[in-house]
Design an enzyme around this catalytic site. Sequence first.
Site, PDB file in Angstrom:
ATOM      1  CG  ASP A  91       3.866  -9.203  -4.667  1.00  0.00           C
ATOM      2  OD1 ASP A  91       4.827  -8.814  -3.806  1.00  0.00           O
ATOM      3  OD2 ASP A  91       3.888  -9.176  -5.721  1.00  0.00           O
TER       4      ASP A  91
ATOM      5  CG  ASP B 292      -5.957  12.677   0.411  1.00  0.00           C
ATOM      6  OD1 ASP B 292      -5.992  12.121  -0.681  1.00  0.00           O
ATOM      7  OD2 ASP B 292      -5.131  12.569   1.137  1.00  0.00           O
TER       8      ASP B 292
ATOM      9  CG  PHE C   9       0.528  14.101  -1.908  1.00  0.00           C
ATOM     10  CD1 PHE C   9       1.098  13.950  -0.618  1.00  0.00           C
ATOM     11  CD2 PHE C   9       1.062  13.579  -3.021  1.00  0.00           C
ATOM     12  CE1 PHE C   9       1.923  13.424  -0.304  1.00  0.00           C
ATOM     13  CE2 PHE C   9       2.251  12.859  -2.611  1.00  0.00           C
ATOM     14  CZ  PHE C   9       2.752  12.727  -1.332  1.00  0.00           C
TER      15      PHE C   9
ATOM     16  CB  SER D  94       8.053  18.649  -4.777  1.00  0.00           C
ATOM     17  OG  SER D  94       6.846  19.589  -4.865  1.00  0.00           O
TER      18      SER D  94
ATOM     19  CE  LYS E 145      -3.688  13.382   4.585  1.00  0.00           C
ATOM     20  NZ  LYS E 145      -4.325  14.009   3.422  1.00  0.00           N
TER      21      LYS E 145
END
Lengths: 563, 690
Positions: free
Chosen positions: B305, B342, B375, B378, B399
Site C-alpha cells: 500500500d 487547521d 474545512f 461542501s 485556501k
Amino acid sequence: MNKFEVSQIIFYITTLVFLARPLGSYVADALEAKSVAQGRIFGPIENLIYRLCGINTGEQMNWKGYAGALLAFNVLGFLAVFLLQLFQRYLPLNPNGSGPIEWALAFNTAVSFMTNTNWQSYAGETTLSYLTQMLGLTVQNFLSAATGVAVFAALARGLSGKQTSNIGNFWADITRFTIRVLLPLSLFVALLLLGSGVVQTFKPNAVVKTLEGAGQAIPLGPAASQIAIKQIGTNGGGFFNANSAHPLENPTPLSNFIEMLSLLLLPVACVFAYGRMTGNKRHAHILLLVMFTIWAVGLGLALYSEYSASSTIGGSALMEGKETRFGVTNSVLWAVSTTAASNGSVNAMHSSLSPIAGGVAIFNIMLGEVIFGGVGAGMYGMLLFVLLTVFLCGLMVGRTPEYLGKKVEKREIQMAILGILAPSAVILVGAALTCAVTSALSSLSAKGPHGLSEILYAWSSASGNNGSAFAGLNANTAFYNIGLAIAMLIGRFAVIIPCLAIAGSMGGKLPCPLSAGTLPTDTPTFGVLLAAVIVVVGGLTFFPSLALGAIVEQLLMLKGAAF
Amino acid sequence: MKDKNFWNKDLVSTAVLESFIKLNPKTQFRKPVMFVTLVGAAMVTAGIIQKLPHYSGFEFQIALWLWFTVLFANFAEAMAEGHGKARAESLRKSKVEILARLLENGKETKVPASQLRKGDTVVCEAGDPIPGDGEVIEGIASVDESAITGESAPVIRESGGDRSAVTGGTKVISDRIVVRISADPGQSFVDRMIALIENASRQKTPNEIALNLVLSALTIVFLLAVGSLKLFADYSATAGGQDLSAIVTVPVLVSLLVCLIPTTIGGLLSAIGIAGMDRLVQRNVIAKSGRAVEAAGDIDVLMLDKTGTITLGNRMASAFVPALGVTEQELAEAAQLASLADETPEGRSIVVLAKTKFQLRAKELHPHEARFIPFSASTQFSGVELLDTERKPARKILKGAIAAIKVECGGKFPSELDKAQAGISNQGGTPLAVIDNGRVLGLIHLKDIVKGGIKERFSQLRKMGIKTVMITGDNPLTAAAIAAEAGVDDFMAQATPESKLARIRLEQASGRLVAMTGDGTNDAPALAQADVAVTMNTGTQAAREAGNMVDLDSNPTKLIEIVETGKQLLMTRGSLTTFSIANDIAKYFAIIPAVFGALYAVNGGAGPLSVLNVMRLHSPQSAILSAIIFNALIIVALIPLALRGVKYIAVDAQTLLRRNMFIYGLGGIVVPFIGIKLLDMLISAVGLVG
C-alpha cells in the site's frame, strides 16, 4: 605416452563434438517430428508401421500411460529373446548347430539385452545361433536404445512443458528414433566397418589349417551389422566373446577409431538435443562440460596409473590383456569411455588394466552412468543429479528450488533420490551378498583386492546397465545369472519409472519467470556444484569398497605385489 | 537474540533435563538420522553390558560419545524450544484469568473470559482488560497493547472503519467500548502464537519434508555402505590371511556409520525450524503456519500500500508557487494565516513550511481578532477571517481545492497558475490555491513524502529478485511520480478491491508468488488470494482473518524482514546440510586407514592403506575416537548458528550461493581435518586410549 597419442585424444574429442552437435539437433527434430524434410523421407515407413500396429500418434499419454506402454513393450522384447534362445535349435539360421540355452542363462541374456545392459554370461560365437543374434539381440540393441531415448524425450518434455501432464506418445517416440536415427546411422557405420574389414556373412565358421597342421575353426557371422548398433546404441554386447578386442570385430586402428567415435556419439548428441528441446542451450553446454570434465579427470588418472605402473613392472608398457594394434592409450581411452557411456563393449580386458585404471572404470559405472551414459539413459540419469543439485542450491540461497522455471518439490526430490540411490544400493547389496556366499566366491579367478574388484565390477556393470565385464569372473552360474539379472532390472526400471513420474509431475507445473532470486543453471558455478554432487555422492557411497579393492591393490602393486 | 540471554542459566538447565526426556525412542523415530544414532548407541552399550565384567575402555568411550551425540542433538532442540517457551510464557501471563463483563439483553453479568464464545458481546471501560479477540461495535477508546506488541504508546480503537479490531489481553485506558468477541477460547491470537511457538517442531514445512527425505536416503545409503563394508572386510581378511576381528568390531562400524550419516543437520534440523519461528515472533509477527514463513522466502512480487508503507501517512506542503506580482513571502504569510487553525497534518505542514522558509512565526490570534472558517466537504476550503477593531470582517484568506477557489475568485484565476497547477499534478502533488480577499495569491504544493530509506530497501529487494508493486487509489500521474521517487518497480493506480485481486491472480497465473500487506476490510479478498498476506494488527477483523500473518507492530515494511526470515530458514538448513556432508570426507580419511591400515601388511609393518592416514593420527583407536568426538561436539558448536540462522545478505542468488558454498562447503571439508587432528593430539596426550 607420446605426442602422437595426446594429439589423437584431442582429435577424438574434437571430432566427437563436431559430429555430435548437428546430430543432436537432428535427434531433437526427429523426436519432436519437427523437420519437414525428415517427415518426407521417413514418414511413409513410419506411417506404415503405425497403420500395421494400430498406433494413433496423435494420442498423448500421461506418465502412467507412457510407463505402462514402455513396460509392456519391454516385456514383449524380453519374451522374444528368451524364447528364441530356448528354441533356437529348431529354428533356421543355425549353421553351427547351437543347442538350447539353459533357462537361467537365457533369462539373464534376455534381461540384459532388454535393459540395454548387454552383459554376456555366454560366449556369443559358441552359444547363440545367427537367428538369435540377429532377430533377438540385434533387434533389442535398437529397441533398448530407443526405449532409453523415449524416456529422455518424455522427461525433457515434462521439464519444459507448460502445464500439461502429457509427456508424449511412447510408440511414436520409439518408432521415430529407430527409423530416423538408429537405422540410418547404424547402416552408415556398418558400411564403414565392413570397409575396414569387419566380417558380415551367413556362412558357418571357417576351418583352417594352422602352421602346426591342426585344424582351427574361425568363428564368422553377420558381425558388422550388429557391431554398428552395439556401438551406436551404447549396447556393447559383442558378436564375439572377445568383443571389440577380436580381430574380426575390430580389425584396424581405423575401425577402432570409428567404433570409439560411435560409442560416445549419441550420448553426446543427446545432451545437445536436450538443449534444443528445452530451449536452454547454455544449460545443456554446462551439462556437457560437467560430463567431459569428469570423463577427462578419469581418463587422466587412468592413463597416469597405466604409465606410472609400467615403471614398477620393469619399465615396459602394461600390455597384458591389450591388443598390440591398439596399444595402451587407445585401450585406456576406450575403457574410460565405455564405462562412462554405459556402453560396455571393450577392446582390452579391464581386469588387466592397472588397478587405478580399473578403479576409474568401476567408479565411472558406480556414478550411475551419467558421464555421457547410455543413449538417452545418460541424460535422464544426469537430470536426476541436476534436480538434486538444484534442491541443495535452492536451500543454500534460501528459495524453494526451481529448475527450468518450475518449482522442484517433495515429489520430484523423492523420485530423484530413488532413481539415484536404487542402483547404488543394488551394487552394495549384491557385492556384499557375493562375499557372503562361498559358492559365489569360487567364480573368482583372482584373490585378494583384485577379486573384490571383480565382484564390484560385475554388480556395478549390471546395475549401471553397462554390461562390460572385468573378465576373470565366471558369471555363468545360477547365482550370478539370476542375481545380476535382478540388478539389471532394478538398475534400469528403478530409474526409468521415477524419471517418468518426474516428467509427469513437472509437466503439470506452471513455469515461473526468472528473477535475480532464481539460481541460474547455465553458469559455471552450477556446473562445478553439479560435478561436486555427482562425485561426492558416488565417492561417499563407494569409497570404502574401492579402498579395499582398487586403491589397496594399486598401493600393493607399487610395493611390487600384483594380483 | 541477544548474546547475554543466549546461554541463560535457567534455559540451559531446563534444556539439559529435556535432552534426557527426549531420548524416548518414540520422539527420536520422527528424526531418522538421530534414530539410527540412538539404535547404534544402544547396540554398542548392549555389547559392553554383555561382556561385563570385562570391558574395553575404548568401547566404553565410544558408547559414551554416541549417547552424547544423541543428547547434544536433543539439547539443541530443547534450547530452541526453551527460547520459544520463554516467549510464550510471557505471553501467557497476559492471559491471566480475567472477568469479562458479558452483555446480554442489555444486562451485564460477570463471567470468566475463558467462557466467552464467538458472538458474545462484552463491555470494557477504562482500566478493564479486553477479555478476548473481537471487534469494537460501539464506542471509541484508547487501548494499551504493549502486552502484545511491546509498544507502550496507546492506540485508538473505534467501531466501524479499519481500526475496530481488538486483541485479547490488551487493556482499555480510556472511554468505554462494546466488543463483539470473534474467537472461541483457545483460538485467539495469543493462543495461536503460543501454540505456534510450542508446536513448531511438530508441523513440518514442505521443504523440511523434502530435506528430511534426502537425509533419510543418505542414511540408508551409509547403512548399506557400512553394512557391506563388514563383508568386504571379512573377504579381505580371508584373502590376506589376516585376522581383523580386533578392529572390525560392532562399535567401530557403528562409529563409522554415525560419523557418516548427516548427524549435524539431522540433530539441528528441528532446532532450526523452531528458531526460525521464534525469530519471527521476536519481530512481532505471528504466522498462522510455518508454511507461510517458508513461502515468504520464495516471494517474487511484493504488493505494498502506498499510504503508510511507502509514503508517510499524510501529504505535506513542499513549496509555495506565487502568482505574478506576488512575492513568495507574501503568499507564505497568507497561507500560514489561513492554516493557523487547521489541525490537519496538511495544515500544520503549511505552517511549518512558512516558518522554515521565511522564519514566519505563527501569530497568536485571539478570538476577537479572527474568525476561523473550518474545512467542509461542501466548500472544499478552509481559512480565516481577520476582524478589525470593531470586530467586523476586514480580510478573508482562504485556501482550498483549485476548483473551489476558482468559484470564490469569480473567474479571475491567473492563467500562469493554471499552468503551474497542472505541473504540480503531473509531479504527483496536490495543488491548493490561496486567495486573499478575492485575489488569488498563488499555490501551495502538497506532496506525498516518501519514507526515508525506503528506496534502499526496494533496491535490496530488487537484488533479491523481488519485484515491488505500489498500490494506491491516486490517479495514474500522481502514482507514477511517487513510484519513481520511491523506486518501486511497478504501480497500480486507482486501485479497487477488484483490481487488486485481479492483479494478484494475474501475477500468480504467470507463476509468481505474491505477498501483500493490507489492513482494511476491502483488502480482505486480495489478502486471501495472496500467497503471503501480512495483516496489520490495527486492521479489521476481516483482514486479520484473511491474512496468514499478523504484524503486531502494524509496520508494513515488516514484510521485508519476513522475507528475510523465510530465506534465512532455508539457508540455514541448506548450509548445515552441505557442511554435514562435506565433513564426511575427513571422517573417511580418519577411520578407513585406522580400520584397514594393517590390511595386507607384510611382516607386521604398516599396511598399504595406512598412507591414507594423511592426518597422521596417533593410533587406530584414537583416530576413531577423535572422529566420533568431533562428530558429537560439532553439533554443540553449531547450536548458536542454528538458532540465529545463517546471515542473510541481499545479493543475487549466484553470489549468495558462491559465498555459502565457500563458507559451508569448503569449510565443511577443511574444519574436520583440523578438528580431528587436534582431538587426536589431545586424546593421545591425555592417554584416553592406547
